[in-house]
Design a protein around this motif. Structure first.
Motif, PDB file in Angstrom:
ATOM      1  N   LEU A  37      32.700  27.867  30.862  1.00 29.91           N
ATOM      2  CA  LEU A  37      33.317  27.938  29.546  1.00 29.91           C
ATOM      3  C   LEU A  37      32.365  28.522  28.527  1.00 29.91           C
ATOM      4  N   THR A  38      32.952  29.023  27.460  1.00 30.73           N
ATOM      5  CA  THR A  38      32.161  29.481  26.318  1.00 30.73           C
ATOM      6  C   THR A  38      32.410  28.490  25.197  1.00 30.73           C
ATOM      7  N   LEU A  39      31.370  28.299  24.390  1.00 30.99           N
ATOM      8  CA  LEU A  39      31.417  27.246  23.385  1.00 30.99           C
ATOM      9  C   LEU A  39      30.747  27.722  22.111  1.00 30.99           C
ATOM     10  N   ASP A  40      31.392  27.469  20.990  1.00 26.58           N
ATOM     11  CA  ASP A  40      30.802  27.721  19.681  1.00 26.58           C
ATOM     12  C   ASP A  40      31.015  26.460  18.847  1.00 26.58           C
ATOM     13  N   PRO A  41      30.071  25.510  18.945  1.00 19.63           N
ATOM     14  CA  PRO A  41      30.272  24.237  18.249  1.00 19.63           C
ATOM     15  C   PRO A  41      30.309  24.365  16.725  1.00 19.63           C
ATOM     16  N   GLN A  42      29.630  25.356  16.168  1.00 18.02           N
ATOM     17  CA  GLN A  42      29.646  25.529  14.714  1.00 18.02           C
ATOM     18  C   GLN A  42      31.040  25.890  14.212  1.00 18.02           C
ATOM     19  N   ASN A  43      31.736  26.732  14.966  1.00 20.15           N
ATOM     20  CA  ASN A  43      33.087  27.142  14.577  1.00 20.15           C
ATOM     21  C   ASN A  43      34.166  26.277  15.223  1.00 20.15           C
ATOM     22  N   GLY A  44      33.755  25.347  16.084  1.00 21.54           N
ATOM     23  CA  GLY A  44      34.706  24.441  16.716  1.00 21.54           C
ATOM     24  C   GLY A  44      35.597  25.097  17.748  1.00 21.54           C
ATOM     25  N   THR A  45      35.059  26.090  18.476  1.00 22.90           N
ATOM     26  CA  THR A  45      35.865  26.775  19.485  1.00 22.90           C
ATOM     27  C   THR A  45      35.281  26.592  20.876  1.00 22.90           C
TER      28      THR A  45
END
Length: 176
Positions: free
Chosen positions: A128-136
């Motif tokens: 998976l790809t994750l961008d916790p700052q943008n919540g995605t």
């Protein structure tokens, strides 16, 4: 002749090592034998429901039952056993911030290579790809049945499940 004292010493040590086994009286033992596995029950989900449970939760959760810890760049990932991963922003190491929770049932480990996160999701392997700052969060690949079913906390397998059922956790059965 020099071997005789050595042989005698070895025989004495050997016989003393078995002394505790000779005069056993079962009534003297304080150990009560039970089937420890009977105290745990598997938490089972249908595969169709299970595959829709992985998500990024923007509200952090309290760490209760931590597992492995993984550090990548400014983030710390702390496993919540069989539940998912706490995501902690460590940009300021003197004040780390628990910012999100990655729900991944049956998880215990992850690794990161480049921008991809690889995590066990009970029996499946997820990329998976994750961008916790943008919540995605996006699941880019799922490899079903890459791992065996989860064992009980005492290492026993549970064989009473159907083909499309997944063990995602174990709970204590308080009825025993």
């Amino acid at each position: 002749m020099k071997m005789k004292p050595f042989v005698m010493l070895m025989l004495l040590c050997f016989s003393l090592s078995f002394q505790s086994c000779w005069f056993l009286n079962p009534e003297d033992d304080d150990i009560i034998l039970t089937q420890v596995e009977d105290y745990y029950e598997p938490v089972i989900m249908q595969r169709s429901n299970f595959e829709n449970t992985t998500s990024l939760q923007s509200t952090p959760e309290v760490i209760v039952n931590s597992g492995k810890i993984y550090v990548k760049d400014n983030y710390i990932f702390v496993n919540e056993r069989n539940k998912g991963f706490h995501i902690i922003n460590n940009t300021d190491p003197s004040n780390p911030q628990n910012i999100a929770f990655l729900n991944v049932l049956g998880s215990s480990d992850l690794t990161i290579k480049g921008e991809s996160i690889y995590v066990n999701n009970a029996t499946d392997l997820l990329a998976l790809t994750l961008d916790p700052q943008n919540g995605t969060m996006e699941i880019t690949k799922r490899v079903p049945n890459a791992f065996p079913q989860l064992r009980s906390p005492f290492g026993a397998y549970f064989y009473g499940i159907q083909e499309n059922e997944i063990i995602v956790d174990w709970t204590i059965n308080e009825n025993n």
